[in-house]
Design an enzyme around this catalytic site. Structure first.
Site, mmCIF file in Angstrom:
data_model
loop_
_atom_site.group_PDB
_atom_site.id
_atom_site.type_symbol
_atom_site.label_atom_id
_atom_site.label_comp_id
_atom_site.label_asym_id
_atom_site.label_seq_id
_atom_site.Cartn_x
_atom_site.Cartn_y
_atom_site.Cartn_z
ATOM 1 N N GLY A 270 -13.965 -15.298 -24.907
ATOM 2 C CA GLY A 270 -13.964 -15.739 -23.392
ATOM 3 C C GLY A 270 -13.624 -17.078 -23.469
ATOM 4 C CD GLN B 9 -17.754 -21.483 -14.452
ATOM 5 O OE1 GLN B 9 -17.717 -22.418 -13.928
ATOM 6 N NE2 GLN B 9 -18.610 -20.525 -14.308
ATOM 7 C CB VAL C 162 -23.130 -17.161 -24.369
ATOM 8 C CG1 VAL C 162 -23.352 -17.872 -22.868
ATOM 9 C CG2 VAL C 162 -23.579 -18.155 -25.430
ATOM 10 C CG ASP D 298 -33.206 -19.165 -19.785
ATOM 11 O OD1 ASP D 298 -32.837 -18.767 -18.437
ATOM 12 O OD2 ASP D 298 -32.718 -18.156 -20.483
ATOM 13 N NE ARG E 52 -30.888 -22.746 -16.026
ATOM 14 C CZ ARG E 52 -30.093 -21.971 -15.926
ATOM 15 N NH1 ARG E 52 -30.560 -20.639 -16.259
ATOM 16 N NH2 ARG E 52 -28.824 -21.943 -15.377
ATOM 17 C CG HIS F 37 -30.543 -15.140 -20.084
ATOM 18 N ND1 HIS F 37 -30.959 -16.386 -19.601
ATOM 19 C CD2 HIS F 37 -29.344 -15.047 -19.504
ATOM 20 C CE1 HIS F 37 -29.944 -16.751 -19.039
ATOM 21 N NE2 HIS F 37 -28.945 -16.004 -18.962
#
Ligand code: NAI
Length: 327
Positions: A11, A15, A129, A159, A162, A187
């Site tokens: 990927g 982004q 991911v 997480d 965060r 997750h």
């Protein structure tokens, strides 16, 4: 001179890929003295965009970057890979059933797991991911029977970060004052960020905040942060996700600091009642290049309920991919 480490990013034209590749090439993934070769895996439609990113990587003249390969063939991308960051996944689109989501991702992570099994280097380390990350890791792992299970992980470091940041802001302390944060489970919105073992200046974090804040603000803010970012930014977390991937692999390779731990989803050995084989988030330390689940923590009733709920969701996802013949 050290031989370059081959890092495969799937990927790569997305982004997160854009936020990740430059940091890998600059030495932040493995260390500032470790040369890297990048392999970018994309679907055919996105190869051109990946080529554009590779041109920009060239234009940074990173001293540690020793080559870039771009391909749509997993067998090429994972050939000799030492680190694999599996970022590309099939996103859930409106009205999509979980079954269809899991099936579409099985079509990606099954073949990638097989290619890793056949072609990757002996020391391959895999970080998933792409969502649903835990179950995608389970699928890849079961397609790679010759690779030790401990080499397959999924990312809950975002997480974790965060949770550190929310708590630091609440207590008005620097993030570096907080130790032993833990994310348990999946997750997803069922994840459980645990303040009963986190320490701030040697005190238990849960004792420094009121229970209402912990239950009604802290936990939902961390668990639903991804949705809040989409709402605000109009796009999902990318730079912070890339940052977390960097943190995860850096610690895996270089070790976690003494007196602290981090969170990662690893293949369960049955610790804390999490069924063996599930890819679930735990408190972990990294020693000698291996994740170890922190043992012996007391789990209170409040935590038990929440860990169990998230693990139940992981079991449901496992049962669903099993029914689809994906594992
Ligand atoms: P994106 O849509 O911008 O990029 C995904 C890229 O993957 C696209 O370029 C696409 O062409 C590529 N791709 C799709 N199938 C592929 C395949 N079979 N092989 C190689 N490449 C393939 O998405 P973004 O924002 O970069 O996010 C990627 C994933 O990361 C998503 O699944 C997202 O949900 C997940 N994510 C996970 C987080 C975590 O904490 N675990 C945090 C944030 C995002």
């Amino acid at each position: 001179a050290k031989t370059p480490v081959k890092v495969t990013v799937t990927g790569a034209a997305g982004q997160i890929g854009y936020a990740l590749l430059f940091r890998i090439a600059s030495g932040q993934l493995l260390g500032s003295d470790v040369p890297v070769k990048l392999s970018l895996l994309e679907i055919p439609q996105a190869i051109k965009a990946a080529e554009g990113t590779a041109m920009e990587l060239d234009d940074c003249a990173f001293p540690l970057l020793r080559g870039i390969e771009i391909t749509d063939d997993p067998n090429v991308a994972f050939d000799g890979a030492n680190v694999a960051l599996l970022v590309g996944a099939r996103p859930r689109t409106k009205g999509m059933e979980r079954r269809d989501l899991l099936e579409a991702n099985g079509g990606i992570f099954g073949p990638q797991g097989r290619a890793i099994n056949e072609h990757a280097a002996d020391d391959i380390r895999v970080l998933v991911v792409g969502n649903p990350a835990n179950t995608n890791a389970l699928i890849a792992r079961s397609a790679a029977p010759d690779v030790p299970a401990e080499r397959f992980t999924a990312m809950t470091r975002l997480d974790h970060n965060r949770a550190l940041s929310q708590l630091a802001q609440k207590l008005d302390v620097p993030v570096s004052d907080i130790k032993k944060m833990t994310i348990w489970g999946n997750h997803s919105a069922t994840q459980y960020p645990d303040l009963y073992h986190a320490e701030v200046g040697g005190k238990i974090a849960a004792e420094l905040v009121d229970e209402a804040w912990l239950r009604d603000t802290f936990i939902p803010t961390v668990a639903k942060r991804g949705a809040a970012i989409i709402e605000a930014r109009g796009a999902s977390s990318a730079a912070s996700a890339a940052n977390a991937a960097i943190d995860h692999v850096y610690d895996w390779v270089n070790g976690t600091p003494e007196g602290d731990w981090t969170s990662a989803a690893v293949v369960s050995d049955g610790s804390y009642g999490v069924p063996e084989g599930l890819v679930s988030s735990f408190p972990v330390v990294s020693r000698n290049g291996r994740w170890e689940i922190v043992q012996g923590l007391e789990i209170n009733e409040f935590s038990r309920e929440r860990i169990d709920a998230s693990v139940r969701e992981l079991e449901e996802e496992r049962d669903a991919v099993r029914a689809l013949g994906l594992i």
